[in-house]
Design an enzyme around this catalytic site. Structure first.
Site, mmCIF file in Angstrom:
data_model
loop_
_atom_site.group_PDB
_atom_site.id
_atom_site.type_symbol
_atom_site.label_atom_id
_atom_site.label_comp_id
_atom_site.label_asym_id
_atom_site.label_seq_id
_atom_site.Cartn_x
_atom_site.Cartn_y
_atom_site.Cartn_z
ATOM 1 N N LYS A 144 3.144 -2.140 -7.880
ATOM 2 C CA LYS A 144 4.443 -1.821 -8.465
ATOM 3 C C LYS A 144 5.578 -2.589 -7.818
ATOM 4 C CE LYS A 144 7.251 -0.099 -11.241
ATOM 5 N NZ LYS A 144 7.259 -0.776 -12.492
ATOM 6 N N CYS A 174 0.844 -1.196 0.000
ATOM 7 C CA CYS A 174 0.000 0.000 0.000
ATOM 8 C C CYS A 174 0.877 1.242 0.000
ATOM 9 C CB CYS A 174 -0.858 -0.001 1.262
ATOM 10 S SG CYS A 174 -1.715 -1.550 1.522
HETATM 11 C C1 BG6 Z 1 6.094 -6.701 -8.986
HETATM 12 C C2 BG6 Z 1 5.935 -5.694 -10.135
HETATM 13 O O1 BG6 Z 1 5.272 -6.341 -7.911
HETATM 14 O O2 BG6 Z 1 7.449 -6.731 -8.529
HETATM 15 C C3 BG6 Z 1 6.870 -6.126 -11.257
HETATM 16 O O3 BG6 Z 1 4.588 -5.675 -10.579
HETATM 17 C C4 BG6 Z 1 8.296 -6.214 -10.744
HETATM 18 O O4 BG6 Z 1 6.792 -5.208 -12.315
HETATM 19 C C5 BG6 Z 1 8.421 -7.106 -9.506
HETATM 20 O O5 BG6 Z 1 9.104 -6.724 -11.760
HETATM 21 C C6 BG6 Z 1 9.791 -6.963 -8.855
HETATM 22 O O6 BG6 Z 1 9.928 -5.639 -8.400
HETATM 23 P P1 BG6 Z 1 11.358 -4.950 -8.210
HETATM 24 O O7 BG6 Z 1 11.016 -3.556 -7.790
HETATM 25 O O8 BG6 Z 1 12.075 -5.710 -7.148
HETATM 26 O O9 BG6 Z 1 12.066 -4.994 -9.510
#
Ligand code: BG6
Length: 609
Positions: free
Chosen positions: A604, A2
């Site tokens: 994200k 969140c």
């Molecule tokens: C997910 C995202 O929650 O986490 C993906 O939707 C991302 O896009 C993955 O690749 C890993 O996140 P990060 O920030 O560790 O690269």
């Protein structure tokens, strides 16, 4: 995961800033939102709504009086990605205690909340929501004996799991307390006397000037205009940094979606990555990270990551094996933490993460650091937990990435790891001619990418055909297999079409049974050493009436549709087929009217395990 936000100040209407903060944090979770604002006289007014932050804005707008500037009204706000309890107004944050005095917003998961809830129910506390967070608000009431900070400290000692919390108490109208363990939280302020808490820096651009990144176990107690930070109960100081506004400013410009804008930003991001690191006049690679990594000591390399970052690790593992001669493994972080993690002097763990806040990756990183293992980070967000915990690393300089489906971060991670592999390979005697060829082609990369972006309309016409299908395969060999995985993930994430990536050479050993007119295959087959083998895979599929879309730099006989990429070399082709696949996924999702920047059920970066 969140997003949580707090504002107190004289300059702006508290609601306006809280809503703006939530809009900017919405990519972290977007199934419901809420806020509580406390007036100077201490009265608190909570507002919650299911759905996007705009729904909450409409509710607040309705109360026009709310939008007038009122000195020192302040509030906490939250945008949610449900973990405990369905998407209902009841379960929205903020949550409050039985006596209505304690208000809280929370990012994280309390693993022992049921046990705590039972204890409180045995003391006649009642609960209106299914959330773990409401339990915290009543635990604070339970421990409160007039000292706000003490009640928080006693509550926190009981919590197991991850949290970033912001708490206000109606008997302490001029105070707020923020605390973090596992989930990110930062404090910020400006010279005009405005104060902010936020889950990330990006939500503060244009507001705050100074920023304080809080560490694990930090509690911040703000009283009027002073704040005290304690670390595990001991007063402590944290570095105050300048907020880089230019870095944080995000807008879609005139693109329909952040994802499309981020796809088009990639050529410039590659140029930014090269600055001060790759010199294409004398073909030197000169980044502090390279010189600081003592590369000569490593024989083994393990890449640890999640989602798209994991696919960047897959691609990098081919390069490290091919060019540097290392033995490598690529581990999905959420699975790696279940394995016995061992460290050795000649083993480097590379953590790849756009956000630098993904909990599964952080968990592995802590386990390796506990054993003094060597770590290297490839991270996009400065000041993030993985950037601060790894011994050395490279920032991917991709600016803020808002689209939940990662695009530019993948390219940036892959280019940074390509430069790292080249630097190590040269040190280990890679033939200069090979090194120079790759460097020369990398210099052309931004321009080669632009020629693919110019075909967006044509790729949209190909995408139109793909919208008719529910299932498809992405196939690749060698460097193209990691791209097949990344391309399949992109299509799944934003179009909800079931796409499966598969080693093209493995198809005949079973999965070929699924090939028919209803399941098209997308074959990544640039004119590299695998081209002939891929031709036989194409014929295998055609022999079973399967449809084949090819992405290649050569006209491929037998393909039903083809997307052309510019000619290049095997080491660079993956960065080109990837762009074509990103645009294809984008257009399929746009033609299917999907919510591209905020796909269902995703966030994200996931800061809870
Ligand atoms: C997910 C995202 O929650 O986490 C993906 O939707 C991302 O896009 C993955 O690749 C890993 O996140 P990060 O920030 O560790 O690269």
């Amino acid at each position: 995961m969140c997003g949580i936000f707090w504002y107190k100040g004289a300059q702006h209407s508290a609601e306006r800033v809280l809503l703006h903060g939530l809009e900017r944090l919405e990519y972290r979770g977007y199934d419901s939102a809420g806020m509580v604002v406390v007036e100077a006289d201490g009265t608190a007014q909570a507002r919650k709504s299911v759905g996007a932050v705009t729904n909450l804005s409409t509710k607040v707008e309705h109360e026009r009086k709310w939008l007038t500037d009122r000195a020192y009204a302040y509030g906490i706000a939250h945008t949610r990605r449900a973990t405990h309890g369905g998407v209902t107004e009841q379960n929205c944050h903020p949550h409050w205690s039985n006596n209505g005095k304690v208000y809280i917003v929370h990012n994280g998961i309390i693993e022992n909340y049921l046990k705590l809830k039972k204890m409180l129910e045995s003391k006649w506390y009642t609960f209106y929501s299914e959330t773990d967070t409401e339990v915290i608000s009543n635990l604070i009431q339970h421990y409160y004996e007039g000292n706000f900070l003490e009640a928080i400290e006693r509550t926190i000692r009981e919590l197991r799991g991850a949290y970033a919390i912001l708490v206000i108490h109606q008997d302490h109208p001029d105070e707020i307390i923020g605390a973090r363990l596992g989930s990110p939280l930062l404090l910020a302020y400006n010279d005009a006397g405005d104060f902010y808490f936020s889950s990330d820096a990006q939500a503060l651009s244009g507001y705050a000037e100074k920023i304080v990144y809080l560490e694990e176990g930090d509690i911040v107690h703000i009283k009027s205009h002073d704040f005290l930070i304690t670390s595990w109960g001991k007063p402590t100081l944290r570095p105050v940094e300048e907020l880089n506004q230019q870095e944080l400013a995000v807008s879609k410009w005139d693109y329909k979606h952040f994802m499309l804008k981020e796809i088009y930003e990639q050529p410039n991001i590659v140029r930014r990555i090269y600055k001060g690191r790759a010199n294409f006049v004398d073909y030197k690679l000169t980044a502090d990270a390279f010189h600081g990594m003592q590369e000569e000591r490593y024989q083994d390399m393990i890449f640890v990551a999640c989602g798209t970052s994991y696919h960047a690790g897959l691609l990098a593992s081919y390069r490290m094996e091919e060019l540097v001669g290392l033995s490598t493994r690529v581990e999905v972080a959420s699975e790696y933490e279940n394995k016995p993690i061992r460290v050795r002097d000649n083993l480097l763990h590379i953590f790849i993460s756009q956000s630098g806040e993904t909990a599964d990756s952080i968990e592995c990183l802590k386990l390796i650091k506990e054993q003094d293992g060597q770590t290297f980070g490839v991270v996009n967000v400065p000041g993030s937990t993985i950037a601060r915990l790894t011994d050395n690393g490279l920032f991917t300089r991709a600016w803020t990435e808002i689209g939940v489906a990662s695009t530019k971060a993948f390219t940036a991670q892959s280019v940074c790891l390509m430069l790292t592999a080249l630097f190590m390979a040269k040190k280990r005697g890679l033939r200069y001619a090979v090194y120079k060829d790759i460097m020369h082609e990398l210099e052309q990369l931004p321009m080669l990418m632009e020629t693919i972006l110019d075909q967006s309309d044509y790729i949209r016409s190909v995408a139109q055909q793909l919208t008719e299908y529910q299932h498809c395969f992405y196939l690749g060999r060698h460097y193209q297999l990691p791209i097949a995985h990344e391309a399949a993930l992109k299509l799944k994430e934003i179009s909800y079409i079931h796409a499966q990536a598969y080693p093209a050479g493995e198809l005949k050993h079973g999965t070929l049974a699924l090939i028919d007119e209803q399941t098209p295959s997308i074959l990544l087959m640039p004119h590299d050493l695998m081209f002939e083998k891929n031709m036989s895979t194409l014929q295998e599929i055609k022999a079973r009436n399967g449809k084949v879309l090819v992405i290649s730099d050569k006209k491929v006989p037998g393909a039903d549709r083809q997307i052309m990429i510019p000619e290049s070399i095997p080491e660079v082709y993956p960065l080109l087929t990837n762009i074509a696949a990103q645009l294809l996924a984008y257009h399929v999702a746009d033609l299917l009217n999907r919510n591209i920047d905020k796909p269902r059920n995703l966030a994200k970066s996931v800061t809870v395990k």
